[in-house]
Write a protein that holds these residues in place. Sequence first.
Motif, mmCIF file in Angstrom:
data_model
loop_
_atom_site.group_PDB
_atom_site.id
_atom_site.type_symbol
_atom_site.label_atom_id
_atom_site.label_comp_id
_atom_site.label_asym_id
_atom_site.label_seq_id
_atom_site.Cartn_x
_atom_site.Cartn_y
_atom_site.Cartn_z
ATOM 1 N N ALA A 129 0.827 -1.218 0.000
ATOM 2 C CA ALA A 129 0.000 0.000 0.000
ATOM 3 C C ALA A 129 0.855 1.260 0.000
ATOM 4 C CB ALA A 129 -0.927 0.000 1.203
ATOM 5 N N GLY A 130 2.178 1.087 0.139
ATOM 6 C CA GLY A 130 3.072 2.237 0.048
ATOM 7 C C GLY A 130 3.615 2.756 1.355
ATOM 8 N N ALA A 131 3.513 1.986 2.442
ATOM 9 C CA ALA A 131 4.040 2.435 3.729
ATOM 10 C C ALA A 131 5.524 2.786 3.608
ATOM 11 C CB ALA A 131 3.837 1.360 4.790
ATOM 12 N N ASP A 132 5.921 3.858 4.289
ATOM 13 C CA ASP A 132 7.314 4.289 4.254
ATOM 14 C C ASP A 132 8.166 3.566 5.289
ATOM 15 O OD1 ASP A 132 7.135 6.585 2.301
ATOM 16 O OD2 ASP A 132 5.665 7.252 3.776
ATOM 17 N N GLY A 133 7.518 2.883 6.220
ATOM 18 C CA GLY A 133 8.233 2.146 7.248
ATOM 19 C C GLY A 133 7.292 1.196 7.947
ATOM 20 N N LEU A 134 7.859 0.190 8.621
ATOM 21 C CA LEU A 134 7.077 -0.759 9.398
ATOM 22 C C LEU A 134 7.546 -0.728 10.838
ATOM 23 C CD1 LEU A 134 7.085 -4.007 7.203
ATOM 24 C CD2 LEU A 134 5.244 -2.326 7.374
ATOM 25 N N ARG A 135 6.612 -0.938 11.747
ATOM 26 C CA ARG A 135 6.966 -1.247 13.131
ATOM 27 C C ARG A 135 6.482 -2.669 13.386
ATOM 28 N NH1 ARG A 135 4.343 -1.199 18.547
ATOM 29 N NH2 ARG A 135 5.989 -2.087 19.824
ATOM 30 N N LEU A 136 7.390 -3.568 13.700
ATOM 31 C CA LEU A 136 7.056 -4.946 14.020
ATOM 32 C C LEU A 136 7.384 -5.219 15.475
ATOM 33 C CD1 LEU A 136 8.461 -6.908 10.918
ATOM 34 C CD2 LEU A 136 6.173 -5.956 11.232
ATOM 35 N N ASN A 137 6.548 -5.981 16.141
ATOM 36 C CA ASN A 137 6.756 -6.340 17.543
ATOM 37 C C ASN A 137 7.181 -7.809 17.617
ATOM 38 O OD1 ASN A 137 6.639 -6.959 20.272
ATOM 39 N ND2 ASN A 137 4.716 -5.876 20.631
ATOM 40 N N PRO A 138 8.456 -8.087 17.909
ATOM 41 C CA PRO A 138 8.920 -9.475 17.996
ATOM 42 C C PRO A 138 8.213 -10.274 19.080
ATOM 43 C CG PRO A 138 10.772 -7.963 17.900
ATOM 44 C CD PRO A 138 9.546 -7.133 18.137
ATOM 45 N N GLY A 139 7.529 -9.568 19.985
ATOM 46 C CA GLY A 139 6.808 -10.268 21.034
ATOM 47 C C GLY A 139 5.569 -10.983 20.542
ATOM 48 N N ASN A 140 5.032 -10.554 19.385
ATOM 49 C CA ASN A 140 3.827 -11.229 18.894
ATOM 50 C C ASN A 140 3.889 -11.625 17.417
ATOM 51 O OD1 ASN A 140 3.034 -8.752 17.498
ATOM 52 N ND2 ASN A 140 2.302 -8.000 19.475
ATOM 53 N N ILE A 141 5.021 -11.369 16.760
ATOM 54 C CA ILE A 141 5.293 -11.948 15.438
ATOM 55 C C ILE A 141 6.646 -12.629 15.556
ATOM 56 C CG2 ILE A 141 5.632 -11.531 12.978
ATOM 57 C CD1 ILE A 141 3.881 -9.101 13.178
ATOM 58 N N ARG A 142 6.628 -13.964 15.746
ATOM 59 C CA ARG A 142 7.854 -14.678 16.125
ATOM 60 C C ARG A 142 8.339 -15.699 15.102
ATOM 61 N NH1 ARG A 142 5.520 -16.170 22.128
ATOM 62 N NH2 ARG A 142 5.121 -14.017 22.803
ATOM 63 N N ASP A 143 7.492 -16.061 14.171
ATOM 64 C CA ASP A 143 7.861 -17.108 13.219
ATOM 65 C C ASP A 143 8.918 -16.588 12.244
ATOM 66 O OD1 ASP A 143 7.970 -18.852 10.987
ATOM 67 O OD2 ASP A 143 5.950 -19.589 11.421
ATOM 68 N N PRO A 144 10.127 -17.150 12.233
ATOM 69 C CA PRO A 144 11.199 -16.665 11.355
ATOM 70 C C PRO A 144 10.819 -16.690 9.874
ATOM 71 C CG PRO A 144 12.101 -18.118 13.029
ATOM 72 C CD PRO A 144 10.611 -18.231 13.125
ATOM 73 N N GLU A 145 10.057 -17.688 9.471
ATOM 74 C CA GLU A 145 9.665 -17.770 8.058
ATOM 75 C C GLU A 145 8.720 -16.630 7.688
ATOM 76 O OE1 GLU A 145 8.149 -21.589 7.030
ATOM 77 O OE2 GLU A 145 10.004 -22.652 7.547
ATOM 78 N N GLN A 146 7.823 -16.284 8.600
ATOM 79 C CA GLN A 146 6.915 -15.167 8.344
ATOM 80 C C GLN A 146 7.680 -13.849 8.301
ATOM 81 O OE1 GLN A 146 3.916 -15.401 11.391
ATOM 82 N NE2 GLN A 146 2.944 -17.226 10.535
ATOM 83 N N ILE A 147 8.588 -13.687 9.230
ATOM 84 C CA ILE A 147 9.395 -12.473 9.258
ATOM 85 C C ILE A 147 10.234 -12.364 7.997
ATOM 86 C CG2 ILE A 147 11.278 -11.293 10.470
ATOM 87 C CD1 ILE A 147 10.166 -12.589 13.065
ATOM 88 N N ALA A 148 10.752 -13.488 7.523
ATOM 89 C CA ALA A 148 11.563 -13.489 6.304
ATOM 90 C C ALA A 148 10.759 -12.990 5.099
ATOM 91 C CB ALA A 148 12.102 -14.884 6.037
ATOM 92 N N LYS A 149 9.497 -13.355 5.028
ATOM 93 C CA LYS A 149 8.651 -12.890 3.924
ATOM 94 C C LYS A 149 8.478 -11.377 3.974
ATOM 95 C CE LYS A 149 6.059 -17.222 3.471
ATOM 96 N NZ LYS A 149 4.743 -17.896 3.618
#
Length: 360
Positions: A95-115
């Motif tokens: 959608a064109g976001a200029d940046g992301l904030r990700l919380n490792p406390g609730n997104i932990r799957d390495p494969e998902q993060i890799a995508k």
Amino acid sequence: MTSRRLSKTIRVGDITIGGTAPIVVQSMTKTDTRDTTATLAQIKELEDHGCEIVRIAVPDKDAAEALSYIKRKAHLPIIADIHFDYRLALLALRAGADGLRLNPGNIRDPEQIAKVVQEAKQRQVPIRIGINAGSLPPATKQYKSVAERMVDSALAQVELLESLGFDLIKISLKAFDVPTTVEAYRKIATRTPYPLHLGITEAGLPGAGTVRNAIGIGILLSEGIGDTIRVSLSADPCEEVDTAYEILKSLDIRHRGPTLISCPSCGRAEVDIISLARAVNEKLKQFSNATVKVAVMGCVVNGPGEAKDADIGIACGKGRAAIFEKGRVIKTVTETDFLSALMAEIENLLSQVIEQEEKR
């Protein structure tokens, strides 16, 4: 103040964070992102108050889709705040976001993060590793402090992102507890080159929350730690931005808008200094881009000397007041003219400054 920690630079939209770039002021919208009209209106208000980057919540697919329209209409860089579902991060990037904030406390799957990282890397969009004390991954070493666990969580995520060939990274380690937050930032500042986003999470209402933010963020900035800040308050987000600039002004790091110096008043005061200071402060809001320093003092004898650093000021006595520039009295006025005379001198001073700048 100690010299500033020199971090790696990243770009969020057209804003540089880190290195020798100015400390960047951020905030977050408090509207329903799916209500694009309300969200864009709040982003414009934040822009008018000097906000330089704005974060918006993306809790579901509809919010991610709304982000595309918001991004087209807004003038500020937009960071998408993502929790729990990595697929929302992918939608936000598209959608064109200029940046992301990700919380490792609730997104932990390495494969998902890799995508997510793969998509962000293609688009050269930075990711903030946003650690919150209240949502840390399960502890593997129970004897470690909360601050140490926060740092460990951040560094583990950094290692993962770097292993994927990604280094457009920013880090935050926020807690409600000021000592915990300060400890965490101090520890990570020596262990990674990436820019640090400062804040005290869930700080509370203005008043206590303002103090908590000022102490926590102020300690770190005074030690040269931090590249961007967000003041967290249970209030209008514009108040967060105003408070952020007051913290920066107090440390002589960045100046935006007028600075008001006013005495606390006491039994020697012969006029209502508090009401006058409030009235002057309200009038000064129209000069949001001026860096003028204005003093409102309650003692004619000592006022000009105590506020000699002020560009313009007023020192009040019974029925009369002295208006001064840089400690030098330039005129006296009667009580009925206190406010109007001071504001006229401020406007005259600012017009001179503008004229001088135009001649350069």
